[in-house]
Design a protein around this motif. Structure first.
Motif, PDB file in Angstrom:
ATOM      1  N   UNK A 104      59.653  38.932  36.191  1.00 54.12           N
ATOM      2  CA  UNK A 104      60.742  38.903  37.149  1.00 54.12           C
ATOM      3  C   UNK A 104      61.495  37.589  37.038  1.00 54.12           C
ATOM      4  N   UNK A 105      62.805  37.670  37.248  1.00 54.36           N
ATOM      5  CA  UNK A 105      63.614  36.476  37.124  1.00 54.36           C
ATOM      6  C   UNK A 105      63.883  35.819  38.484  1.00 54.36           C
ATOM      7  N   UNK A 106      63.282  36.315  39.522  1.00 59.42           N
ATOM      8  CA  UNK A 106      63.500  35.750  40.851  1.00 59.42           C
ATOM      9  C   UNK A 106      62.729  34.448  41.015  1.00 59.42           C
ATOM     10  N   UNK A 107      63.357  33.482  41.706  1.00 58.19           N
ATOM     11  CA  UNK A 107      62.726  32.190  41.930  1.00 58.19           C
ATOM     12  C   UNK A 107      62.086  32.178  43.310  1.00 58.19           C
ATOM     13  N   UNK A 108      61.038  31.354  43.460  1.00 53.95           N
ATOM     14  CA  UNK A 108      60.383  31.233  44.762  1.00 53.95           C
ATOM     15  C   UNK A 108      60.625  29.830  45.320  1.00 53.95           C
ATOM     16  N   UNK A 109      60.952  29.781  46.597  1.00 51.39           N
ATOM     17  CA  UNK A 109      60.893  28.525  47.319  1.00 51.39           C
ATOM     18  C   UNK A 109      60.810  28.791  48.811  1.00 51.39           C
ATOM     19  N   UNK A 110      59.953  28.039  49.452  1.00 51.67           N
ATOM     20  CA  UNK A 110      59.611  28.091  50.889  1.00 51.67           C
ATOM     21  C   UNK A 110      59.355  29.502  51.414  1.00 51.67           C
ATOM     22  N   UNK A 111      58.522  30.263  50.718  1.00 50.64           N
ATOM     23  CA  UNK A 111      58.148  31.590  51.176  1.00 50.64           C
ATOM     24  C   UNK A 111      59.190  32.655  50.900  1.00 50.64           C
ATOM     25  N   UNK A 112      60.309  32.254  50.324  1.00 54.68           N
ATOM     26  CA  UNK A 112      61.373  33.203  50.007  1.00 54.68           C
ATOM     27  C   UNK A 112      61.417  33.419  48.500  1.00 54.68           C
ATOM     28  N   UNK A 113      61.873  34.581  48.112  1.00 58.00           N
ATOM     29  CA  UNK A 113      62.059  34.865  46.692  1.00 58.00           C
ATOM     30  C   UNK A 113      63.543  35.071  46.444  1.00 58.00           C
ATOM     31  N   UNK A 159      70.722  40.505  57.792  1.00 60.46           N
ATOM     32  CA  UNK A 159      69.985  41.569  57.149  1.00 60.46           C
ATOM     33  C   UNK A 159      70.955  42.473  56.411  1.00 60.46           C
ATOM     34  N   UNK A 160      70.439  43.268  55.498  1.00 56.96           N
ATOM     35  CA  UNK A 160      71.272  44.187  54.720  1.00 56.96           C
ATOM     36  C   UNK A 160      70.802  45.616  54.925  1.00 56.96           C
ATOM     37  N   UNK A 161      71.735  46.529  55.046  1.00 57.67           N
ATOM     38  CA  UNK A 161      71.401  47.945  55.129  1.00 57.67           C
ATOM     39  C   UNK A 161      71.461  48.482  53.702  1.00 57.67           C
ATOM     40  N   UNK A 162      70.276  48.705  53.103  1.00 61.15           N
ATOM     41  CA  UNK A 162      70.183  49.084  51.693  1.00 61.15           C
ATOM     42  C   UNK A 162      69.535  50.444  51.512  1.00 61.15           C
ATOM     43  N   UNK A 163      69.773  51.051  50.372  1.00 61.62           N
ATOM     44  CA  UNK A 163      69.093  52.281  49.984  1.00 61.62           C
ATOM     45  C   UNK A 163      67.855  51.898  49.181  1.00 61.62           C
ATOM     46  N   UNK A 164      66.933  52.844  49.006  1.00 65.63           N
ATOM     47  CA  UNK A 164      65.666  52.571  48.334  1.00 65.63           C
ATOM     48  C   UNK A 164      65.819  52.067  46.919  1.00 65.63           C
ATOM     49  N   UNK A 165      66.732  52.660  46.157  1.00 60.84           N
ATOM     50  CA  UNK A 165      66.904  52.224  44.768  1.00 60.84           C
ATOM     51  C   UNK A 165      67.517  50.827  44.693  1.00 60.84           C
ATOM     52  N   UNK A 188      76.161  44.606  56.947  1.00 57.39           N
ATOM     53  CA  UNK A 188      75.370  43.421  57.272  1.00 57.39           C
ATOM     54  C   UNK A 188      74.931  43.504  58.723  1.00 57.39           C
ATOM     55  N   UNK A 189      73.703  43.074  58.981  1.00 57.65           N
ATOM     56  CA  UNK A 189      73.111  43.182  60.307  1.00 57.65           C
ATOM     57  C   UNK A 189      72.945  41.797  60.912  1.00 57.65           C
ATOM     58  N   UNK A 190      73.634  41.571  62.025  1.00 57.29           N
ATOM     59  CA  UNK A 190      73.574  40.302  62.757  1.00 57.29           C
ATOM     60  C   UNK A 190      73.524  40.594  64.249  1.00 57.29           C
ATOM     61  N   UNK A 191      73.165  39.576  65.028  1.00 56.57           N
ATOM     62  CA  UNK A 191      73.194  39.709  66.477  1.00 56.57           C
ATOM     63  C   UNK A 191      74.647  39.759  66.953  1.00 56.57           C
ATOM     64  N   UNK A 192      74.875  40.372  68.100  1.00 58.09           N
ATOM     65  CA  UNK A 192      76.235  40.519  68.634  1.00 58.09           C
ATOM     66  C   UNK A 192      76.906  39.173  68.857  1.00 58.09           C
ATOM     67  N   UNK A 234      62.756  37.461  52.285  1.00 57.13           N
ATOM     68  CA  UNK A 234      62.085  36.473  53.130  1.00 57.13           C
ATOM     69  C   UNK A 234      60.567  36.611  53.005  1.00 57.13           C
ATOM     70  N   UNK A 235      59.826  35.828  53.763  1.00 53.13           N
ATOM     71  CA  UNK A 235      58.364  35.822  53.682  1.00 53.13           C
ATOM     72  C   UNK A 235      57.763  37.190  54.051  1.00 53.13           C
ATOM     73  N   UNK A 236      58.470  37.971  54.866  1.00 52.07           N
ATOM     74  CA  UNK A 236      57.991  39.300  55.262  1.00 52.07           C
ATOM     75  C   UNK A 236      58.400  40.387  54.272  1.00 52.07           C
ATOM     76  N   UNK A 237      59.126  40.022  53.226  1.00 45.84           N
ATOM     77  CA  UNK A 237      59.522  40.985  52.214  1.00 45.84           C
ATOM     78  C   UNK A 237      60.805  41.738  52.531  1.00 45.84           C
ATOM     79  N   UNK A 238      61.594  41.239  53.476  1.00 43.93           N
ATOM     80  CA  UNK A 238      62.858  41.880  53.839  1.00 43.93           C
ATOM     81  C   UNK A 238      64.003  41.244  53.055  1.00 43.93           C
ATOM     82  N   UNK A 239      64.938  42.051  52.606  1.00 43.05           N
ATOM     83  CA  UNK A 239      66.107  41.532  51.897  1.00 43.05           C
ATOM     84  C   UNK A 239      67.044  40.890  52.912  1.00 43.05           C
ATOM     85  N   UNK A 240      67.419  39.645  52.657  1.00 47.32           N
ATOM     86  CA  UNK A 240      68.299  38.897  53.552  1.00 47.32           C
ATOM     87  C   UNK A 240      69.436  38.291  52.740  1.00 47.32           C
TER      88      UNK A 240
END
Length: 159
Positions: free
Chosen positions: A1-10, A31-37, A89-93, A118-124
């Motif tokens: 994988x070409x993704x870099x890691x720093x502070x719990x984020x990839x 946050x991002x509203x993404x499809x599975x692929x 994109x998902x943000x607070x009001x 992020x550290x929880x594995x969510x795309x941000x």
């Protein structure tokens, strides 16, 4: 994988030109509203956000436009996504209200800086309120950067 890691984020993708082209003021994590692929393709470290931007649509949604997430090759043709589709994109009001106000009243731009898991594995997506630099501002920034490099060399050699 070409993704870099720093502070719990990839880190998956970075917009390196953004800090050169804009004065970045406030940054937000969206946050991002993404499809599975799309998620599977991102986990492989494939994406490009260099030419993308975020804007408010007529229906009131806040979208990332022109971000490139390639098709996931292992999925069938039926399950594929469009590589450059609009992604909500998902943000607070309250954050959306601040961004909308800055864009409409002050004429600022919303620029994506980083796409990561992020550290929880969510795309941000890290987005920032920015104001465009003029040519003389870019020259001034380059001159400061060069001077700082020279200072470091002088301090290293004499120090």
């Amino acid at each position: 994988m070409s993704a870099k890691k720093h502070d719990g984020r990839r880190l998956v993708a970075e917009n390196r030109k953004a800090r050169h082209e804009y004065f970045v003021t406030d940054d937000y994590e969206a946050g991002l509203e993404l499809k599975g692929t799309e998620v599977k393709s991102l986990r492989r470290g494939q994406a490009n956000i260099a030419e993308s931007y975020a804007s408010f649509e007529d229906d009131g949604s806040f979208c990332l436009i022109n971000a490139y997430i390639p098709e996931y090759q292992d999925a069938g043709a039926f399950f594929q996504h469009e590589p450059r589709r609009k992604r909500r994109l998902l943000l607070h009001k309250s954050e959306l209200a601040k961004l909308f106000q800055a864009v409409t009243r002050k004429g600022m731009t919303i620029v994506p800086l980083e796409l990561y898991f992020n550290a929880r594995g969510r795309a941000k997506l890290k987005i920032a309120l920015a104001e465009g630099k003029k040519l003389h501002d870019k020259r001034e920034t380059a001159a400061k950067r060069d001077w700082n490099r020279q200072k470091q060399r002088i301090m290293r050699d004499k120090g």
